[in-house]
Design a protein around this motif. Structure first.
Motif, PDB file in Angstrom:
ATOM      1  N   UNK A  42     -10.302   0.664  -0.102  1.00 14.21           N
ATOM      2  CA  UNK A  42     -10.174  -0.260   0.039  1.00 14.21           C
ATOM      3  C   UNK A  42     -10.048  -0.898   1.223  1.00 14.21           C
ATOM      4  N   UNK A  43      -9.766  -2.446   1.871  1.00 12.25           N
ATOM      5  CA  UNK A  43      -9.960  -2.312   3.172  1.00 12.25           C
ATOM      6  C   UNK A  43      -8.577  -2.128   3.356  1.00 12.25           C
ATOM      7  N   UNK A  44      -8.438  -1.421   4.140  1.00 15.22           N
ATOM      8  CA  UNK A  44      -7.399  -0.776   4.712  1.00 15.22           C
ATOM      9  C   UNK A  44      -8.259  -0.500   5.976  1.00 15.22           C
ATOM     10  N   UNK A  45      -5.887  -0.111   7.079  1.00 14.37           N
ATOM     11  CA  UNK A  45      -6.579   0.330   8.582  1.00 14.37           C
ATOM     12  C   UNK A  45      -5.718   1.593   8.395  1.00 14.37           C
ATOM     13  N   UNK A  46      -5.936   1.773   7.471  1.00 18.89           N
ATOM     14  CA  UNK A  46      -4.171   3.194   7.770  1.00 18.89           C
ATOM     15  C   UNK A  46      -4.995   4.077   5.784  1.00 18.89           C
ATOM     16  N   UNK A  75      -0.479  -3.601   9.967  1.00 13.63           N
ATOM     17  CA  UNK A  75      -1.794  -4.046   9.906  1.00 13.63           C
ATOM     18  C   UNK A  75      -1.884  -4.552   8.384  1.00 13.63           C
ATOM     19  N   UNK A  76      -1.678  -3.308   7.543  1.00 13.50           N
ATOM     20  CA  UNK A  76      -2.384  -3.345   6.437  1.00 13.50           C
ATOM     21  C   UNK A  76      -1.097  -4.520   4.901  1.00 13.50           C
ATOM     22  N   UNK A 110     -12.660   1.232   2.998  1.00 15.92           N
ATOM     23  CA  UNK A 110     -14.091   1.308   2.096  1.00 15.92           C
ATOM     24  C   UNK A 110     -15.251   2.034   2.928  1.00 15.92           C
ATOM     25  N   UNK A 148      -0.328   3.811  14.313  1.00 12.78           N
ATOM     26  CA  UNK A 148      -0.073   4.899  13.520  1.00 12.78           C
ATOM     27  C   UNK A 148       0.569   3.725  12.241  1.00 12.78           C
ATOM     28  N   UNK A 208      -9.527 -10.729  -0.169  1.00  9.36           N
ATOM     29  CA  UNK A 208     -11.162 -10.413   0.079  1.00  9.36           C
ATOM     30  C   UNK A 208     -12.249 -11.042  -1.066  1.00  9.36           C
ATOM     31  N   UNK A 242       0.451  -1.649  -0.437  1.00  9.04           N
ATOM     32  CA  UNK A 242       0.099   0.250  -0.508  1.00  9.04           C
ATOM     33  C   UNK A 242       1.287   1.616  -0.104  1.00  9.04           C
ATOM     34  N   UNK A 266      -7.345  -7.359   1.677  1.00  7.26           N
ATOM     35  CA  UNK A 266      -7.555  -6.828   0.639  1.00  7.26           C
ATOM     36  C   UNK A 266      -6.385  -6.672  -0.243  1.00  7.26           C
ATOM     37  N   UNK A 294      -0.892   0.312  12.622  1.00  8.32           N
ATOM     38  CA  UNK A 294      -1.644   1.001  11.281  1.00  8.32           C
ATOM     39  C   UNK A 294      -1.435   0.129  10.176  1.00  8.32           C
ATOM     40  N   UNK A 295      -0.076   0.764   9.768  1.00 10.42           N
ATOM     41  CA  UNK A 295       0.740   0.454   8.789  1.00 10.42           C
ATOM     42  C   UNK A 295       0.627  -1.242   8.974  1.00 10.42           C
TER      43      UNK A 295
END
Lengths: 422, 423
Positions: free
Chosen positions: A252-256, B143-144, A422, B137, B423, A152, B249, B140-141
């Motif tokens: 998108x299905x993201x956390x950040x 996590x993606x 999203x 943060x 997903x 990402x 994703x 969170x980074x």
């Protein structure tokens, strides 16, 4: 200036650059084949290193090549694609251990030989590449292109440039695109390969503990194939009118959330004010001393990372940071404030001095890495600039705060890209 | 010490227990230095030396502490490095926390600054609260990042209790429990000089470094500290659970399998030999020159992104094998089949010798980079391994050692699979 590489031109037009030094434990060889970045050819160019590494006439499979390289004390060999401005560069590299550290065994001929095989002697069938290899590698490249989506951080940077340069060659991804893969087959790819090898400008770099004449002689012998008149590579187009800044959001299905902001600096490597731009970029987002780090991260606590970087061949700048989705407006606001501050000349001595020192230090550090030495020199070749790192350091030292303020006036925000949930 | 690949290492041990090492590289432009403590995310339960207090601290505190060390009473230490033209950074892993800088001038001032800030804790509630936002943060980074998630899940499968199953940075919830008082307790326990190492490499004279460290340590005047008692939970030899699958994703599935090493409990030279034996074994079995790699590549199950590695520490060890693939289940089966086949067939002398040559070359190549030298030296040092024994150990590893690992290490009952699906 004192060139660190000696330059020769082989009879067939290949440029040979040699730097003899015993500073490193390895000898490095690099070939760069220059090509215009164009939609019609970008994907083919990208596919070439993938197909070539599958086998050669004397080493018919990747496995044969790997077995051979491992016996050469794990010599590293491969190919990749570079994108510099609107130029796509096919790169091949070979790195071997200095014989000094393996009881003097001379492995140079053996390693140069397999290197030549990789670049010039692919496995052929019916006047084309081997079909199975081409089809398999099309699939590998397809999935590699698609996997940018999983990264990402880089995805948000690439997408920003794509949106920003929509109608320009620069929007093309360095590995091309999935749609164009379908049109490629073993015959048209092979014709294209021959064109690259025979007609595109080719630079050959050698860096290591070598005798210049000796290594030049060995390379001349191996790479003396007949080439045609060279094609010229166009220079990168870099001016563009901006009517209105664009905002593009993707979900998108993201956390950040990933925020990217793309700018036209209207200055590029080779211009008189390029070094002022480097200092500008350093003050804005070139490290922990920068305005972005200090304000977006340290003061507001909005992000873990916040930076700016230059694309020096096309004169672009990109700001990137990872933030909570709800902080988009706040982050953009703080970033714009920083841009305005530099424009107004609000630059502290600390910001300015730290930036200059940090740029000088990273220029000096390039001399400690073979790949960085070559990369910096290649940038010079691409932009028609001949200068040593000492020259660059002098130019950085002569930049004033006012130069930075002036160059700041030329910088325009073009596109904001936000990867949102999203 | 003897010259090694043309390099010479110098060391000095100080009264308070600190050891400093210098590896000069005269013709380099930069100096790269690391100041590192044997304290990582797995050290979450311990006895505080002196008071005897038994402490269990929130997950992610070692990493949090690393962030907060950069704060000084006068402000941020990044600024001071920047004024000296240096760039500084730090990282925390499972077993250590390391602070570093890279510079091309003011070497002595930079080394002083590095030591000074790591030796000066300064935490306030306000700055601790603000850091929670920044680290949230950072988490969170991650996590993606599918590569990181797939590894975390694999470790959760392999381990029941050992803290290696917990994310180095902790969780967004766990870091909320971190406060000034606990940070100081962790600092005082693990940042004593006797638990630390200073490693400097680049264009600098060893004597200069040793002298300035002497002065710096004299200023602090710290006594010796008794050994730190670290408490790790009992970890069974069998795995926790055999599979994990999550959805993210992503463009295609990501597959990672691992084997849990139960031959643990020792460090030093023996650990180095084990690492090399398993490393050579995996290269022979799964490397680019292997029959398996070729076969799975041809089948379209793997590509250049396929990778494998072994991570060995004193109290735990595991390997990982995997990459992006269209068919994770099939890849899993194929890898297991290959291991079985190799076990029947054994490993040839030829493969063994060739891969050893590759290991030798790769290691020499690494010595081009001061970052590689420093990072390897420090991480090996924390495992009581002298990196200068590497070539000797490589020589010492015999085909029988590798064969023995082939039988014992790849025990199918001790392996697990982690998958990230689109997903």
């Amino acid at each position: 200036m004192k060139d660190i590489f000696t330059h020769r031109t082989l009879k067939n037009g290949i440029n040979l650059f040699i730097h003899s030094t015993d500073k490193f434990k390895t000898n490095t060889f690099c070939i760069f084949i220059h090509q215009n970045l164009k939609k019609e050819t970008a994907t083919m160019t990208a596919l070439l290193p993938f197909v070539l590494k599958r086998g050669t006439q004397n080493f018919p499979t990747s496995r044969h090549i790997s077995l051979y390289l491992e016996n050469l004390y794990g010599a590293d060999m491969g190919g990749d694609i570079l994108k510099r401005g609107e130029r796509q560069i096919l790169q091949f590299f070979l790195e071997t251990v200095n014989p000094k550290y393996i009881r003097g065994k001379d492995i140079m001929d053996d390693s140069l030989n397999v290197f030549k095989e990789l670049v010039l002697n692919p496995v052929l069938e019916d006047g084309g590449f081997k079909e199975a290899y081409v089809e398999q590698e099309k699939d590998v490249l397809k999935r590699s292109i698609e996997s940018l989506y999983n990264d990402k951080f880089n995805y948000a940077i690439e997408r920003c440039f794509q949106e920003m340069c929509k109608d320009e060659a620069f929007s093309i991804y360095k590995y091309g695109n999935v749609e164009d893969l379908e049109k490629i087959d073993k015959s048209n790819l092979y014709s294209y390969y021959l064109e690259c090898i025979y007609k595109c400008p080719m630079d050959f770099f050698v860096l290591g503990d070598v005798d210049e004449d000796d290594v030049a002689c060995r390379i001349e012998k191996l790479f003396d194939f007949h080439r045609h008149a060279e094609k010229t590579v166009n220079s990168t187009c870099f001016k563009k009118e901006i009517t209105k800044e664009k905002i593009v959001e993707e979900n998108q299905d993201v956390n950040q959330g990933k925020l990217s902001m793309g700018f036209r600096t209207n200055t590029r490597y080779g211009d008189d004010d390029y070094y002022a731009l480097m200092v500008y970029n350093g003050i804005l987002g070139g490290g922990p001393h920068s305005k972005l780090f200090q304000n977006v991260r340290e003061k507001a606590g909005l992000a873990y990372y916040a930076f700016s970087k230059l694309e020096k061949n096309k004169g672009l700048m990109l700001i990137g940071c990872g933030i909570d989705f709800s902080n988009f407006d706040r982050a953009v606001g703080i970033i714009k404030e920083q841009l305005e501050d530099i424009k107004a000349g609000k630059i502290s001595n600390y910001e300015f001095d730290s930036t200059v020192k940090s740029i000088i230090s990273s220029l000096k550090e390039t001399a400690d890495s073979p790949s960085m030495i070559i990369s910096l020199y290649l940038d010079g070749i691409i932009n028609g600039v001949r200068e040593s790192t000492e020259d660059m350091i002098k130019k950085i030292q002569s930049v004033s705060k006012d130069d930075v303020r002036k160059v700041a006036q030329k910088i325009e925000l073009d596109t904001i890209f936000f990867l949102n949930k999203k | 010490m003897d010259a090694f690949l043309g390099e010479r290492l110098y060391s000095h041990k100080y009264n308070n227990g600190l050891t400093a090492f210098v590896l000069p590289k005269k013709n380099f432009n930069k100096v790269f230095a690391m100041y590192s403590t044997r304290y990582g995310s797995i050290d979450s339960e311990f006895i505080v030396p002196g008071t005897g207090e038994h402490l269990k601290v929130p997950e992610g505190i070692a990493h949090f502490l690393e962030h907060k060390m950069f704060e000084m009473e006068y402000g941020n230490v990044f600024d001071k490095f920047a004024e000296l033209g240096a760039s500084s950074n730090a990282f925390t892993n499972y077993t250590n926390t390391t602070y570093l800088f890279s510079a091309t001038s003011f070497f002595e001032q930079n080394i002083n600054l590095l030591m000074e800030f790591v030796e000066t804790p300064y935490f306030t509630s306000e700055s601790v609260e603000k850091e929670k936002g920044i680290i949230t943060q950072e988490l969170r980074m991650y996590e993606d990042e599918p590569e990181w998630q797939v590894l975390l899940n694999l470790l959760r499968c392999l381990y029941h209790n050992h803290p290696v199953r917990i994310d180095i940075g902790g969780t967004v919830d766990s870091i909320q429990k971190i406060d000034v008082d606990t940070l100081y307790k962790c600092y005082n326990t693990f940042y004593h000089p006797s638990n630390m190492i200073l490693f400097v490499t680049g264009c600098i004279e060893p004597e200069k470094v040793f002298n300035l460290v002497e002065k710096q340590e004299a200023k602090k005047n710290m006594g010796v500290q008794p050994p730190i008692k670290r408490i790790y939970p009992e970890e069974p030899g069998f795995i926790n659970t055999s599979a994990s699958a999550i959805r993210l994703d992503v463009s295609e599935p990501m597959f990672l399998m691992g084997f849990k090493d139960t031959d643990v409990g020792y460090d030093g030279y023996e650990l180095l030999k084990k690492e090399l034996s398993i490393g050579i074994l995996m290269e022979v079995l799964f490397g680019k020159s292997s029959e398996m790699y070729e076969r799975l590549y041809e089948k379209g199950l793997i590509d250049d992104r396929f990778s494998f590695s072994y991570e060995g520490q004193k109290d735990y060890g595991f390997c990982t094998i995997g990459g992006e693939t269209r068919e994770p289940e099939r890849l899993h089966e194929e890898i297991l089949n290959s291991i079985s086949k190799s076990r029947d067939k054994g490993i040839s002398e030829e493969d063994f010798k060739r891969v050893k040559k590759k290991f030798l070359g790769d290691f020499i190549q690494g010595f081009n980079s001061v970052e590689f030298i420093a990072t390897s030296f420090v991480s090996y040092y924390h495992k009581n391994i002298d990196i200068f024994d590497y070539l000797k150990a490589l020589e010492d590893v015999k085909l029988e050692d590798v064969m023995r690992r082939l039988d014992s290490f790849f025990d199918f009952s001790r392996h697990a699979v982690s998958i990230v699906m689109p997903k």
